[in-house]
Design a protein around this motif. Structure first.
Motif, PDB file in Angstrom:
ATOM      1  N   ALA A  21       0.853  -1.187   0.000  1.00 19.16           N
ATOM      2  CA  ALA A  21       0.000   0.000   0.000  1.00 19.16           C
ATOM      3  C   ALA A  21       0.889   1.237   0.000  1.00 19.16           C
ATOM      4  N   LYS A  22       0.323   2.363  -0.438  1.00 21.74           N
ATOM      5  CA  LYS A  22       1.072   3.621  -0.493  1.00 21.74           C
ATOM      6  C   LYS A  22       1.372   4.156   0.905  1.00 21.74           C
ATOM      7  N   ASN A  23       0.399   3.991   1.810  1.00 19.01           N
ATOM      8  CA  ASN A  23       0.548   4.471   3.184  1.00 19.01           C
ATOM      9  C   ASN A  23      -0.487   3.759   4.061  1.00 19.01           C
ATOM     10  N   GLU A  24      -0.534   4.093   5.335  1.00 17.33           N
ATOM     11  CA  GLU A  24      -1.443   3.401   6.250  1.00 17.33           C
ATOM     12  C   GLU A  24      -2.912   3.651   5.902  1.00 17.33           C
ATOM     13  N   GLN A  25      -3.246   4.856   5.434  1.00 16.51           N
ATOM     14  CA  GLN A  25      -4.634   5.131   5.055  1.00 16.51           C
ATOM     15  C   GLN A  25      -5.038   4.292   3.846  1.00 16.51           C
ATOM     16  N   HIS A  26      -4.153   4.177   2.867  1.00 13.39           N
ATOM     17  CA  HIS A  26      -4.418   3.355   1.687  1.00 13.39           C
ATOM     18  C   HIS A  26      -4.615   1.896   2.098  1.00 13.39           C
ATOM     19  N   LEU A  27      -3.781   1.412   3.034  1.00 19.55           N
ATOM     20  CA  LEU A  27      -3.914   0.049   3.547  1.00 19.55           C
ATOM     21  C   LEU A  27      -5.268  -0.144   4.230  1.00 19.55           C
ATOM     22  N   THR A  28      -5.641   0.793   5.088  1.00 22.27           N
ATOM     23  CA  THR A  28      -6.928   0.712   5.783  1.00 22.27           C
ATOM     24  C   THR A  28      -8.079   0.686   4.786  1.00 22.27           C
ATOM     25  N   ASP A  29      -8.007   1.501   3.761  1.00 21.91           N
ATOM     26  CA  ASP A  29      -9.050   1.522   2.725  1.00 21.91           C
ATOM     27  C   ASP A  29      -9.126   0.181   1.994  1.00 21.91           C
ATOM     28  N   LYS A  30      -7.983  -0.411   1.669  1.00 18.75           N
ATOM     29  CA  LYS A  30      -7.957  -1.712   0.984  1.00 18.75           C
ATOM     30  C   LYS A  30      -8.566  -2.803   1.857  1.00 18.75           C
TER      31      LYS A  30
END
Length: 55
Positions: A21-30
């Protein structure tokens, strides 16, 4: 970046390993999209480029 995550939802505990993921927010969204349920708690560890002691 590569991450590991432990996610708690109303339906139980889910473990993800080596998720890119690009960052932690992107990971959470995925993860939210994958589970399609409310995330109660999430613990994220960056695994790319850093070493962690998992004892």
């Amino acid at each position: 970046m590569t991450y590991d995550a432990v996610v708690i939802t109303n339906e139980g505990k889910h473990t993800y390993q080596n998720i890119e993921a690009k960052n932690e927010q992107h990971l959470t969204d995925k993860i939210h999209k994958d589970l399609n349920t409310e995330i109660v708690e999430i613990e994220i560890k960056k695994t790319f480029g850093e070493e962690f002691n998992y004892d």
